[in-house]
Motif scaffolding. Structure first.
Motif, mmCIF file in Angstrom:
data_model
loop_
_atom_site.group_PDB
_atom_site.id
_atom_site.type_symbol
_atom_site.label_atom_id
_atom_site.label_comp_id
_atom_site.label_asym_id
_atom_site.label_seq_id
_atom_site.Cartn_x
_atom_site.Cartn_y
_atom_site.Cartn_z
ATOM 1 N N ALA A 12 0.951 -1.038 0.074
ATOM 2 C CA ALA A 12 -0.013 0.064 -0.108
ATOM 3 C C ALA A 12 0.925 1.120 0.062
ATOM 4 O O ALA A 12 0.424 2.413 -0.627
ATOM 5 N N VAL A 13 2.048 1.149 0.824
ATOM 6 C CA VAL A 13 2.827 2.340 0.634
ATOM 7 C C VAL A 13 3.617 2.392 -0.330
ATOM 8 O O VAL A 13 3.896 3.639 -1.163
ATOM 9 N N LEU A 14 4.110 1.492 -1.069
ATOM 10 C CA LEU A 14 4.855 1.573 -2.170
ATOM 11 C C LEU A 14 4.228 1.897 -3.432
ATOM 12 O O LEU A 14 4.748 2.371 -4.408
ATOM 13 N N PHE A 15 3.017 1.082 -3.468
ATOM 14 C CA PHE A 15 2.413 1.216 -4.738
ATOM 15 C C PHE A 15 0.976 1.962 -4.929
ATOM 16 O O PHE A 15 0.437 2.106 -6.121
ATOM 17 N N LEU A 16 0.496 2.177 -3.755
ATOM 18 C CA LEU A 16 -0.818 2.909 -3.813
ATOM 19 C C LEU A 16 -0.762 4.155 -3.066
ATOM 20 O O LEU A 16 -1.759 4.965 -2.733
#
Length: 280
Positions: free
Chosen positions: A107-111
């Protein structure tokens, strides 16, 4: 917390730990056949609820549900293999702990979500708990590794299913029911040939576990969804993960898995990390 929501969450936690206990007890059986029987029984048993709900998705959502089914299928296969090689009280907490941790990372890296200090602390706690369960590398290493890999797929289907429900408005009941049906269809080609004779054998030996898992797998998730409607997610999500401690106690008391004190301590650390991630 709403008393009804609390009751639903606790029953969901026991249900989730319960079907994992049943899977562990059936781990010596052919894993593919066992999973097919569970999916087939679940499809039959939950058909009335699916029909009554009337929440079937559009055809455009079917390919998306197929992706979800693939992630869940890999998760179930790895979990069943993990229980063949490792203890319930190791595989389960590691898988349940690394799943939310990795989902948060995705969620942090891609969203585009921003981590909080509490979330980072939770991730670190999960890592410490996993290390404690490994016994510093001298414990149930196979169970630990299977738990870690299984956690990858928990993270995958967690992120994917969340997008399915939020972005594509797929009803949870439809997602769960079609997931069971598609999983049964996906495994069907692999229960032919030499495995066909094992179907009756595995059913005869493990039918109570098959039926129990067929009821508890969807039930544990549905109860949690009902609880989410009655109480804040930040309260319900951490409460659900008490199943980690329940599973460790089940492994120690019902399956006579050793080193219960250390595993309970490690599971408690993982649970703390999961709570921190959930409320961050």
């Amino acid at each position: 917390m709403n008393p009804l929501a609390l009751a639903l969450v606790l029953v969901a936690a026991f249900s989730h730990a319960g079907w994992n206990l049943l899977s562990k007890q059936a781990a010596k059986a052919d894993g593919v056949v066992f999973l097919w029987l569970v999916a087939a029984a679940s499809t039959v048993l939950w058909t009335p609820a699916a029909l009554v709900s009337g929440a079937m998705p559009s055809w455009r959502a079917v390919p998306l549900i197929c992706v979800s089914t693939s992630l869940h299928l890999a998760y179930f296969v790895l979990l069943q293999r993990g229980y063949r090689h490792g203890d319930l009280s190791v595989v389960y907490p590691v898988a349940r702990g690394t799943g939310p941790m990795l989902a948060s990372a995705v969620a942090v890296l891609f969203l585009g979500e921003q981590p909080t200090h509490l979330g980072v602390a939770g991730i670190l706690l999960v890592g410490v708990g996993v290390f404690l369960l490994s016994g510093g590398g001298a414990g149930d290493v196979k169970g630990l590794l299977f738990g870690l890999v299984t956690g990858l797929f928990i993270a995958g289907y967690t992120v994917w299913d969340a997008q399915m429900v939020k972005e594509f408005a797929v009803a949870p009941m439809a997602l769960i029911y079609l997931g069971e049906m598609f999983r049964m269809l996906a495994i069907t080609p692999f229960v032919g040939g030499g495995r066909r004779r094992l179907v009756a054998e595995v059913w005869r030996e493990h039918w109570p576990r098959v039926l129990g898992a067929a009821v508890l797998v969807p039930l544990s998730y549905l109860l949690a969804l009902f609880a989410f409607r009655l109480a804040p997610v930040s309260v319900v999500a951490p409460m659900r993960e008490v199943s980690v401690l329940i599973a460790v106690v089940m492994g120690g008391r019902l399956l006579a898995e050793g080193d219960l004190r250390r595993r309970l301590l490690a599971a408690g650390v993982i649970l703390g990390g999961m709570v921190a991630i959930a409320i961050s």
